[in-house]
Enzyme design. Structure first.
Site, PDB file in Angstrom:
ATOM      1  N   SER A 146       4.106  -0.928  -2.814  1.00  0.00           N
ATOM      2  CA  SER A 146       2.634  -1.194  -3.382  1.00  0.00           C
ATOM      3  C   SER A 146       3.199  -1.963  -4.179  1.00  0.00           C
ATOM      4  O   SER A 146       3.307  -2.836  -4.888  1.00  0.00           O
ATOM      5  CB  SER A 146       1.578  -0.213  -3.190  1.00  0.00           C
ATOM      6  OG  SER A 146       0.628  -0.483  -3.623  1.00  0.00           O
ATOM      7  N   ASP A 191       9.487 -15.179  -5.254  1.00  0.00           N
ATOM      8  CA  ASP A 191       9.432 -15.937  -5.046  1.00  0.00           C
ATOM      9  C   ASP A 191       9.112 -17.304  -6.022  1.00  0.00           C
ATOM     10  O   ASP A 191       8.941 -18.638  -6.192  1.00  0.00           O
ATOM     11  CB  ASP A 191       7.473 -16.374  -4.963  1.00  0.00           C
ATOM     12  CG  ASP A 191       7.387 -15.346  -2.969  1.00  0.00           C
ATOM     13  OD1 ASP A 191       8.001 -14.760  -2.484  1.00  0.00           O
ATOM     14  OD2 ASP A 191       5.933 -15.446  -3.112  1.00  0.00           O
ATOM     15  N   LYS A 209       3.627  -1.396   1.864  1.00  0.00           N
ATOM     16  CA  LYS A 209       2.065  -1.607   1.630  1.00  0.00           C
ATOM     17  C   LYS A 209       1.745  -2.771   1.207  1.00  0.00           C
ATOM     18  O   LYS A 209       1.229  -2.926  -0.442  1.00  0.00           O
ATOM     19  CB  LYS A 209       2.498  -0.108   0.729  1.00  0.00           C
ATOM     20  CG  LYS A 209       0.277  -0.077   0.795  1.00  0.00           C
ATOM     21  CD  LYS A 209       0.541   1.503  -0.185  1.00  0.00           C
ATOM     22  CE  LYS A 209      -1.430   1.199  -0.306  1.00  0.00           C
ATOM     23  NZ  LYS A 209      -2.130   0.555  -1.454  1.00  0.00           N
TER      24      LYS A 209
END
Length: 457
Positions: A327, A338, A352
């Site tokens: 999470s 990224d 998740k």
């Protein structure tokens, strides 16, 4: 909280919904992601504001037909009148709600007032219990996501993936799972015996644990020798970003200057508050999207961006994850990867990728409902796939020297009459708890290499 006409009709016909276990909770708030006994979901919006109104068009399109409501009431009444044993109406209502929400996904749940309060306590990092992050699976069994650092669960040797089958000799069944979750919390100093099933073990393990006040220190740090630092985040709480910043400032001060690299450890981190994960990622980013959420309601569609200011001024980061990283931890890992701000090392994370919102009811109870999916800056959803590391390291790997092998120890400096060195010896890494960890050592070696290339560039 206002209700649609069909739901009001159902309630008037004695059809209500009741409490579902909070084992699936993993705090993450949207905006402000690891559960009864430390819930496991990083995206939740704390109770306090009324539940959001559904847009009129959506309300019309999704209105339940009266035929469906009548069918539901008919089943309720049939059970009420004909079941072999008399069942209290409140029990039937609880069963109705449990079925309504648990059939949606593993993270949606109905929380009683006490469970709602427990979730809020979890977000602040203080409660009485074992320090376990658990997930209630669709079959209602309880799976360990991760034990929290320095808690009874961690000291007892409980591992991610363990299945809890009994508590105090009572089997965890569909009917007793809520009691099992509640039993894990309790008065400090009292004991509980858990029976767990673990892959690779031929027989169940019986463990006796003593409940404690769990005060979760969300972050800790230490120096990895000269110029390199280590920060571990155990959970994302309301003050985690500020705590991480204090730890980094202390490392820089002790180092006498800027760090050349950082090991950021998010292993066995089950998540927490979404806002906290956004704030932590922002500490290491100058610009760009950190995470976006997409859901059906207006408040569930949002994009969060970084503000200028990288605490490390671009120094390399190696971020450690494992199957217990979930999470909110995955939000940070996805954002830093990224943006090419960190290399990810370890094993694939939990996966998740959903956001839960806590919708308060007027009686003090609440509904924890999955309202959105979240996406990394590149628009990728990690739901059920997880963050795949750039460099794979098996979980719980250890480095062991071959028995009886003695490496050569003779060097130039050992020879009599050798010429003296013209530069001081390089400073070796100081001893520390983190350096006893194979993955941390691997991350440190990688950092040193990255730092060399950065300096040469």
């Amino acid at each position: 909280m206002k209700m649609s006409a069909w739901l009001q009709l159902a309630l008037a016909s004695s059809v209500i919904f009741s409490s579902v276990s909070t084992a699936q909770v993993e705090p993450i708030e949207v905006p402000i992601d690891p559960p009864a006994e430390q819930p496991v979901e990083p995206e939740f919006e704390p109770a306090g504001e009324p539940a959001p109104e559904v847009e009129p068009a959506a309300r019309t399109a999704e209105r339940v037909s009266l035929d469906e409501v009548r069918r539901f009431v008919s089943v309720f009444r049939a059970v009420q009148q004909a079941y072999v044993d008399s069942v209290d109406d409140s029990q039937l209502m609880s069963a109705a709600i449990r079925g309504l929400l648990t059939d949606l996904d593993p993270h949606s749940a109905y929380l009683g007032a006490e469970a709602t309060q427990s979730m809020n306590e979890t977000a602040t990092g203080a409660y009485g219990g074992l320090g376990l992050e658990i997930l209630q699976r669709p079959d209602r069994s309880l799976m360990v996501i991760a034990p929290m650092d320095d808690t009874p669960a961690a000291r007892a040797g409980i591992l991610p993936g363990d299945i809890i089958t009994e508590f105090d000799g009572q089997a965890v069944t569909v009917d007793s799972v809520d009691a099992a979750i509640e039993a894990m919390r309790g008065t400090p100093g009292t004991s509980i015996q858990l029976t767990i099933v673990r892959d690779g073990e031929s027989a169940p393990l019986k463990l006796s644990l003593t409940r404690e006040i769990i005060r979760v220190a969300s972050a800790r740090s230490e120096a990895l020798g000269r110029d390199y630092g280590y920060v571990r985040i155990a959970a994302f709480q309301s003050d985690t970003a500020a705590e991480v910043q204090r730890k980094l400032d202390a490392l820089v001060t002790a180092n006498g200057g800027a760090l050349k690299g950082l090991v950021l450890d998010l292993r066995r981190n089950p998540g927490g508050l979404l806002n906290a994960s956004i704030e932590v990622a922002d500490l290491f980013l100058d610009r760009g999207v950190i995470v976006s959420t997409r859901g059906r309601l207006p408040h569930a569609r949002a994009e969060y961006s970084a503000k200028r200011g990288d605490l490390l001024n671009g120094a390399p980061i190696v971020l450690l994850i494992d199957s217990g990283s979930a999470s909110a931890a995955e939000v940070v890992a996805g954002a830093l990867r990224d943006h090419r701000r960190a290399l990810i090392m370890g094993s694939t994370s939990f996966g998740k990728g959903s956001v839960q919102t806590l919708l308060p009811l007027d009686n003090g109870d609440s509904i924890k409902l999955t309202t959105a999916r979240y996406y990394t800056p590149n628009g990728t959803s990690i739901q059920a796939t997880g963050i795949v590391p750039d460099i794979d390291i098996p979980e719980n790997a250890e480095l062991k020297l071959r028995e009886g092998f003695v490496p050569p120890t003779l060097r130039e400096a050992d020879l009599p009459g050798h010429l003296q060195a013209e530069v001081p010896e390089s400073e070796a890494a100081t001893d520390g708890a983190a350096l006893d960890d194979y993955a941390v050592n691997e991350a440190l070696n990688l950092l040193r290499g990255l730092a060399v290339f950065r300096e040469r560039g």
